[in-house]
Design a protein around this motif. Sequence first.
Motif, PDB file in Angstrom:
ATOM      1  N   PRO A 136      -6.135  -1.162  -4.121  1.00 28.70           N
ATOM      2  CA  PRO A 136      -7.394  -1.763  -3.668  1.00 28.70           C
ATOM      3  C   PRO A 136      -7.169  -2.888  -2.655  1.00 28.70           C
ATOM      4  O   PRO A 136      -7.936  -3.051  -1.719  1.00 28.70           O
ATOM      5  N   MET A 137      -6.077  -3.638  -2.861  1.00 27.37           N
ATOM      6  CA  MET A 137      -5.791  -4.743  -1.954  1.00 27.37           C
ATOM      7  C   MET A 137      -5.383  -4.245  -0.576  1.00 27.37           C
ATOM      8  O   MET A 137      -5.513  -4.951   0.419  1.00 27.37           O
ATOM      9  N   LEU A 138      -4.863  -3.022  -0.528  1.00 26.65           N
ATOM     10  CA  LEU A 138      -4.312  -2.527   0.735  1.00 26.65           C
ATOM     11  C   LEU A 138      -5.347  -1.855   1.625  1.00 26.65           C
ATOM     12  O   LEU A 138      -5.011  -1.392   2.722  1.00 26.65           O
ATOM     13  N   ILE A 139      -6.581  -1.789   1.180  1.00 26.88           N
ATOM     14  CA  ILE A 139      -7.581  -1.067   1.969  1.00 26.88           C
ATOM     15  C   ILE A 139      -7.714  -1.590   3.406  1.00 26.88           C
ATOM     16  O   ILE A 139      -7.722  -0.802   4.349  1.00 26.88           O
ATOM     17  N   PRO A 140      -7.762  -2.917   3.617  1.00 27.96           N
ATOM     18  CA  PRO A 140      -7.817  -3.375   5.013  1.00 27.96           C
ATOM     19  C   PRO A 140      -6.584  -2.971   5.821  1.00 27.96           C
ATOM     20  O   PRO A 140      -6.709  -2.603   6.994  1.00 27.96           O
TER      21      PRO A 140
ATOM     22  N   LEU B 122      -6.929   0.789   6.646  1.00 28.54           N
ATOM     23  CA  LEU B 122      -7.917   1.013   7.702  1.00 28.54           C
ATOM     24  C   LEU B 122      -7.378   0.580   9.062  1.00 28.54           C
ATOM     25  O   LEU B 122      -7.430   1.338  10.038  1.00 28.54           O
TER      26      LEU B 122
ATOM     27  N   ILE C 120     -11.953  -9.950   3.972  1.00 28.48           N
ATOM     28  CA  ILE C 120     -11.168  -9.112   4.889  1.00 28.48           C
ATOM     29  C   ILE C 120     -11.574  -7.645   4.727  1.00 28.48           C
ATOM     30  O   ILE C 120     -11.723  -6.923   5.723  1.00 28.48           O
TER      31      ILE C 120
ATOM     32  N   PHE D  38      -4.153 -10.579   8.192  1.00 29.66           N
ATOM     33  CA  PHE D  38      -3.874 -10.152   6.820  1.00 29.66           C
ATOM     34  C   PHE D  38      -2.448 -10.538   6.428  1.00 29.66           C
ATOM     35  O   PHE D  38      -2.218 -11.124   5.372  1.00 29.66           O
TER      36      PHE D  38
ATOM     37  N   ASN E 290      -9.189 -11.372  -0.562  1.00 29.80           N
ATOM     38  CA  ASN E 290      -9.248 -10.102   0.156  1.00 29.80           C
ATOM     39  C   ASN E 290     -10.676  -9.636   0.442  1.00 29.80           C
ATOM     40  O   ASN E 290     -10.894  -8.868   1.377  1.00 29.80           O
TER      41      ASN E 290
ATOM     42  N   SER F 245     -13.175  -5.402   7.702  1.00 22.39           N
ATOM     43  CA  SER F 245     -12.483  -4.210   8.181  1.00 22.39           C
ATOM     44  C   SER F 245     -13.364  -2.977   8.039  1.00 22.39           C
ATOM     45  O   SER F 245     -13.407  -2.124   8.923  1.00 22.39           O
TER      46      SER F 245
ATOM     47  N   LEU G 259      -3.179  -2.188  -9.101  1.00 25.58           N
ATOM     48  CA  LEU G 259      -3.381  -3.520  -8.530  1.00 25.58           C
ATOM     49  C   LEU G 259      -3.251  -3.501  -7.018  1.00 25.58           C
ATOM     50  O   LEU G 259      -3.984  -4.175  -6.298  1.00 25.58           O
TER      51      LEU G 259
ATOM     52  N   VAL H  56     -14.792  -1.652  -3.643  1.00 27.01           N
ATOM     53  CA  VAL H  56     -13.459  -2.261  -3.643  1.00 27.01           C
ATOM     54  C   VAL H  56     -13.433  -3.442  -4.628  1.00 27.01           C
ATOM     55  O   VAL H  56     -12.488  -3.607  -5.404  1.00 27.01           O
TER      56      VAL H  56
ATOM     57  N   ILE I 199     -13.018  -2.066  -8.082  1.00 27.60           N
ATOM     58  CA  ILE I 199     -11.674  -1.637  -8.493  1.00 27.60           C
ATOM     59  C   ILE I 199     -10.708  -2.822  -8.583  1.00 27.60           C
ATOM     60  O   ILE I 199      -9.774  -2.783  -9.368  1.00 27.60           O
TER      61      ILE I 199
END
Lengths: 228, 239
Positions: free
Chosen positions: A175-179, A182, B166, A210, B163, B170, A172, B128, B131
């Motif tokens: 995927p949310m942490l991608i920004p 980066l 965003i 974010f 998200n 990014s 979970l 993204v 997933i």
Amino acid sequence: MSFRSETNRVAAVAWKDLTTERRSKANFNAVLFLAALMLLMFGFALGPDAASLRLAAAGIVWLTIMFSGNLAFHRSYQVELEGGALETLLLYPGARSSIFLGKLIANLVFVLLVLMALIPIAIVLYDIPVGPSIPLLFLVIFLGTFGFVTLGTFYASMASRSRAREVLLPLLLFPMLIPVLLASVEATGALLQGDPMGEAGRWIRLLVSFDVIFLGASILAFGAVIEE
Amino acid sequence: MQELKALSEERAPKWLIGLTAIAFMAVAGAQVFGFITSPAAEQYQHSQKIMYVHVPAAWNAFLAFIVVFWASLVYLWKRSEGADLLAESAAEVGAVFTGLTLLLGSIWGKWAWGVWWTWDPRLTSTAVLFIIFVGYLALRSFTEDPERRATWSAGVGIFGALNVPIVYMSVRWWRTLHQVQSSPETMSAEYVTALRVNGIAFLLLLVAVLGWRYRAARIQRRAEALHEEAILEGRQVHV
């Protein structure tokens, strides 16, 4: 509930979590050791050419802290779930979001402490040149960690109470942490080279947005998610 | 268990059967229309036809994701079971459509660009999105309590949707700063009509599949409830 009593509640939850951690220390040492080990393993996988390692260093350190920090979030709820104390904690009067903020602060302190121990190791292992922009680097480290810990604390509140929690949290969370990944890696990389293109600023702004968006969303959603 | 048997033999509503038939014919017709009206593209020749599935699937996957977001909000607000089941159905259908988009895009990319994958903003954000859907569905399957499952997945659905912009932004910055080739966006008018026709056909398909999936979710939920009732009453339960 007044603002003051809520801040007291936040502080009490954070203090409780940190005290539990300080008394056992087992988790901190394990997470730190795992993180240091990962730095070493990344070195073996990508090295031994010093120049290419230095180039990849920012990415490696951020990935390492995200993977190892993952373990910290479980503990945040695990101790209470095992003792059956979460229900009691929820029964206390006051806003649910105070519990979230307290846990968030405890996790933030935990991960930042791991990072403070980890960064010197990374500097030595990867021969990272620390440029003139140290205050900004600290800002990026803080903002990146904040975003990562906010979502980690939020998602762990669910994942810790489901079956297959070890797999579910990263599934979970990552995927949310991608920004965040980066922005943190790019900003760190740019600042280490003295930010020649002036690009660090926009990544920092992205991190701030974010953090604000997901801190707000987590505070709003936590009350609904935590109740039975 | 009489009730359960009746449940499984219940006829699907007529409108759903009719809509499904129309949707399949529309997709078949739109595909044929695309093949007839559009000439081989100079550079990509007939590989361009992949676009008539790839792009409509992407549009509708995005639409499905909007449904998940909206249904999740409605659930948290009204706590209605229907909204939760709709979110579940839309997430599953959306995941399939997103998967299809990625798969076809990859096949076409190998043909046209010579690579299976490039770190283009659209590609990367679609991956993204995929997933996030998969995580959402995993959370659902790992949580037994229906109310808990509904609330948690509503939270995850909303966070995922927040998200997406965003992530897109990014990845785009990341790419432009690194100065790597971007995908060709040019398209001549003769392909646009066929693309739109296919878009509408796939929209019908989306609604039809969503209808079936929603119906299945309803039956499944009812069966779960009956199962629980039977256990509480101490009756024999065959699973």
